[in-house]
Scaffold this active site. Structure first.
Site, short mmCIF file in Angstrom:
data_model
loop_
_atom_site.label_atom_id
_atom_site.label_comp_id
_atom_site.label_asym_id
_atom_site.label_seq_id
_atom_site.Cartn_x
_atom_site.Cartn_y
_atom_site.Cartn_z
CG HIS A 157 4.56 -5.62 -0.27
ND1 HIS A 157 3.80 -7.33 -0.85
CD2 HIS A 157 2.98 -5.77 -0.06
CE1 HIS A 157 2.44 -7.64 -0.92
NE2 HIS A 157 2.10 -6.41 -0.16
CG ASN B 195 3.37 -11.00 1.30
OD1 ASN B 195 4.97 -10.81 1.57
ND2 ASN B 195 3.25 -11.24 -0.12
CD GLU C 27 1.46 -17.04 -3.90
OE1 GLU C 27 0.85 -17.32 -3.45
OE2 GLU C 27 2.13 -16.18 -4.62
#
Length: 339
Positions: free
Chosen positions: A215, A210, A245
């Site tokens: 993002h 990220n 995640e």
């Protein structure tokens, strides 16, 4: 010939004429008049009039009238009027309600009134038919409209149901739906004395991904992992998004070895696949997984909810073990039930 004889002859003629008018079958000519031409002519005319009257009574207007005289002329006139009336009736039958009669006296009035009433009735029926046709069309349109509305409602209901059960980003079951579904499957597995497994998956170095790619690309990576994992599952397996995640899996009818094999298929599929980012960069992702087994025999002493929570904790411990041993691997938890 005396007066008495003349009277007697007249009575005989009148009696014969009466028989001609009244008898079903015409009487033969009396012997006294067998050779009398005038009497024979009278008989022929009387028989012809009988035939004409009989044909009119049968509705047969085709018989030609060759006689002369007032009575014959009246029959011809009646025949012509009846033929004309029959023609007018045929025209009315074809739908011509303008037909009227003025040559048949009382028949004319009755005929004219009948045609007017028939025309009025037909017009009323046509108006009702048009109204019913219009109503039928309106009802069909209303049925179509309502059917379309119902279809939209069902579609919306299905969409709302899907959104309520699934994670909007990855399409996996959300956490609440996952636990509701696995609770049902767990109860069924235990009832059938079949073991099962829970598995937790965590994308390796996802924070760094990220930070590097942003993002938006991170969301794409989450969707990619979910799709890849889903394609590696059996039809009876269940996948959900656990949070961030992390993803969670339920492997029904699977012992610990089978659970490990299922988790390894998921890990291998993710490792061997590539994700193309918006800028064209090709990246590879990795994942760590922890698997814990649940023995059906444990349900003899503990509730399904307690066993589910216990095994998920064991899977979480196995996941941390996989992370600690270098990531991109599958670790299994020791089979140990609740004390």
């Amino acid at each position: 010939m005396s007066d008495n004889d003349r009277v007697k002859v007249a009575h005989m003629v009148l009696a014969y004429a009466a028989k001609l008018l009244d008898a079903m079958e015409p009487p033969p000519i009396p012997e006294e008049f067998a050779g009398d031409k005038a009497f024979i002519q009278f008989q022929e005319k009387a028989l012809a009039l009988r035939d004409i009257a009989a044909s009119f009574a049968r509705g047969d207007l085709s018989q030609p009238i060759e006689m002369r005289g007032v009575v014959a002329g009246s029959c011809k006139a009646l025949q012509a009027n009846l033929r004309h009336m029959a023609w007018k009736v045929q025209q009315v039958e074809k739908g011509d309600y303008t037909q009227r009669m003025d040559f048949m006296g009382d028949f004319s009035s009755s005929f004219n009134n009948m045609v007017v009433q028939l025309e009025t009735t037909i017009e009323a029926l046509q108006q009702k038919e048009e109204a019913l046709t219009s109503l039928a069309v309106s009802l069909q349109e209303e049925v179509k409209r309502r059917s379309a509305t119902l279809l939209k409602l069902k579609k919306s209901e299905a969409e709302f149901k899907y959104l309520a059960q699934h994670d909007p980003l990855t399409g996996a079951f959300n956490r609440r739906s996952f636990f509701a579904l696995t609770q049902e499957s767990l109860v069924s597995s235990i009832a059938l004395k079949k073991d099962c497994c829970f598995c937790l998956l965590d994308i390796d170095y996802f924070k760094a991904f990220n930070d590097t790619h942003g993002h938006i690309e991170g969301d794409k990576a989450l969707k990619f992992v979910a799709d890849t994992a889903q394609s590696s599952l059996r039809q009876t397996d269940i996948m959900g998004r656990y949070g961030g995640e992390e993803f969670i899996f339920f492997f029904s009818d699977a012992d610990l070895a089978q659970g490990y094999a299922a988790a390894e298929r998921i890990r291998s599929a993710i490792e061997s696949s590539s994700l193309e980012l918006d800028d064209g960069t090709i990246v590879s992702l990795r994942a760590s997984l922890g698997v814990a087994g649940l023995l059906a025999s444990w349900a003899d002493t503990h509730s399904c909810s307690a066993l589910q929570a216990h095994v998920i904790r064991l899977a979480d411990e196995a996941l941390y073990q996989a992370k600690g041993e270098g990531r991109n691997r599958v670790c299994t938890a020791e089979l140990k039930g609740l004390s």
